[in-house]
Design an enzyme around this catalytic site. Structure first.
Site, PDB file in Angstrom:
ATOM      1  N   PRO A  16       0.784  -1.172   0.032  1.00 16.14           N
ATOM      2  CG  PRO A  16      -0.046  -1.066   2.074  1.00 16.14           C
ATOM      3  CD  PRO A  16       0.474  -1.877   1.253  1.00 16.14           C
ATOM      4  CG  ASN A  17      -0.331   4.438   1.145  1.00  9.74           C
ATOM      5  OD1 ASN A  17      -0.986   4.712   0.641  1.00  9.74           O
ATOM      6  ND2 ASN A  17      -0.324   3.870   2.452  1.00  9.74           N
ATOM      7  NE  ARG A  24       3.524   6.699   2.100  1.00 10.34           N
ATOM      8  CZ  ARG A  24       3.998   5.942   2.647  1.00 10.34           C
ATOM      9  NH1 ARG A  24       4.501   4.704   1.605  1.00 10.34           N
ATOM     10  NH2 ARG A  24       3.680   5.263   3.716  1.00 10.34           N
ATOM     11  CE1 TYR A  29       8.643   5.062   2.824  1.00  7.14           C
ATOM     12  CE2 TYR A  29       7.268   7.077   3.018  1.00  7.14           C
ATOM     13  CZ  TYR A  29       7.740   5.677   3.521  1.00  7.14           C
ATOM     14  OH  TYR A  29       6.861   5.209   4.489  1.00  7.14           O
ATOM     15  CG  ASN A  80       8.310  -1.864   0.560  1.00 10.10           C
ATOM     16  OD1 ASN A  80       7.774  -1.781   1.368  1.00 10.10           O
ATOM     17  ND2 ASN A  80       8.965  -0.821   0.218  1.00 10.10           N
ATOM     18  CB  ALA A  83       1.261   0.001   6.315  1.00  9.91           C
ATOM     19  CG  HIS A  86       4.723  -2.405  10.415  1.00 13.65           C
ATOM     20  ND1 HIS A  86       6.131  -2.566  10.457  1.00 13.65           N
ATOM     21  CD2 HIS A  86       4.600  -1.564   9.392  1.00 13.65           C
ATOM     22  CE1 HIS A  86       6.685  -1.679   9.468  1.00 13.65           C
ATOM     23  NE2 HIS A  86       5.903  -1.096   9.074  1.00 13.65           N
ATOM     24  CG  ASP A  93      -0.426 -17.189   8.031  1.00 16.02           C
ATOM     25  OD1 ASP A  93       0.549 -17.620   8.739  1.00 16.02           O
ATOM     26  OD2 ASP A  93      -1.701 -17.401   8.324  1.00 16.02           O
ATOM     27  CD  GLU A 105      10.278  -7.454   5.734  1.00 16.59           C
ATOM     28  OE1 GLU A 105       9.582  -6.538   6.021  1.00 16.59           O
ATOM     29  OE2 GLU A 105      10.652  -8.345   6.306  1.00 16.59           O
ATOM     30  CG  HIS A 107      11.076  -2.299   4.744  1.00 14.55           C
ATOM     31  ND1 HIS A 107       9.629  -1.978   4.669  1.00 14.55           N
ATOM     32  CD2 HIS A 107      11.307  -3.323   5.339  1.00 14.55           C
ATOM     33  CE1 HIS A 107       9.040  -3.310   5.187  1.00 14.55           C
ATOM     34  NE2 HIS A 107       9.953  -3.833   5.541  1.00 14.55           N
ATOM     35  CB  ILE A 108      12.209   2.849   0.392  1.00 16.46           C
ATOM     36  CG1 ILE A 108      11.826   2.173  -0.823  1.00 16.46           C
ATOM     37  CG2 ILE A 108      13.055   4.393   0.157  1.00 16.46           C
ATOM     38  CD1 ILE A 108      10.691   3.022  -1.720  1.00 16.46           C
ATOM     39  CB  SER A 109      12.350   4.390   5.435  1.00 19.87           C
ATOM     40  OG  SER A 109      11.404   3.809   5.833  1.00 19.87           O
ATOM     41  NE  ARG A 114       9.418   6.149   8.791  1.00 30.48           N
ATOM     42  CZ  ARG A 114       8.526   5.724   7.634  1.00 30.48           C
ATOM     43  NH1 ARG A 114       8.569   5.003   6.880  1.00 30.48           N
ATOM     44  NH2 ARG A 114       7.583   6.537   7.561  1.00 30.48           N
ATOM     45  NE  ARG A 118       6.145   4.276   9.943  1.00 27.44           N
ATOM     46  CZ  ARG A 118       4.994   4.179   9.123  1.00 27.44           C
ATOM     47  NH1 ARG A 118       5.231   3.075   8.248  1.00 27.44           N
ATOM     48  NH2 ARG A 118       4.274   5.156   8.831  1.00 27.44           N
TER      49      ARG A 118
END
Length: 160
Positions: A16-17, A24, A29, A80, A83, A86, A93, A105, A107-109, A114, A118
């Site tokens: 998402p996002n 954003r 990001y 990625n 959200a 978390h 699963d 996995e 993550h940009i940040s 954070r 998170r």
């Protein structure tokens, strides 16, 4: 059963996002768009004789469906989850059903710098590696790692 990089692409999933990258929170990001990231992943995979299939959804169930499909159609997964990292036991699963398939996995940040909520990722319990805080370059690292792991699992060429 894991598929060879010669016959199956790496699935690059974004949650998402992430469709709003570039607009954003650029202070977190950056200004690269999702299309820029997809192109980076494609170039990185091609340099190793592999290919990618990139998808993004804001819907948890759609991401779960794609992970389930990946079991029969892809050589590995770069994810990625945004959200959903978390919150989504369902995504964990589904990833747990991908026996022997490399999962990285990204993550940009740096999620550990954070907000406290998170700092935990359900997806990390299944991931063969987690790359966080490297900006969009983390996607290139993730694709390279999937190439290496997939080649080890299938005995194929293309190890980075």
């Amino acid at each position: 059963m894991p598929r060879s990089l010669a016959t199956a692409p790496i699935l690059v999933l974004n949650g998402p996002n992430l469709n709003l990258l570039g607009a954003r929170q650029p202070e977190i990001y950056g200004t690269d768009t999702l299309a820029d990231i997809e192109a980076l992943c494609a170039r990185t995979a091609a340099a190793h004789g592999a290919s990618v299939e990139a998808r993004q959804s804001n819907h948890e169930g759609r991401l779960v469906d794609w992970v389930q499909e990946a079991r029969d159609r892809h050589a590995g997964i770069v994810i990625n989850p945004g959200a959903y990292s978390h919150t989504s036991v369902a995504l964990l699963d589904a990833l747990n059903l991908c026996d022997g398939m490399p999962v990285i996995e990204v993550h940009i940040s740096n999620i550990h710098q954070r907000e406290e909520f998170r700092h935990h990722s359900f997806v990390s319990r299944r991931a063969d590696g987690v790359i966080a805080g490297c900006g969009v370059q983390g996607y290139a690292f993730a694709v390279e790692r999937v190439v290496t792991l997939a080649a080890q699992v299938t005995g194929g060429a293309g190890a980075a």
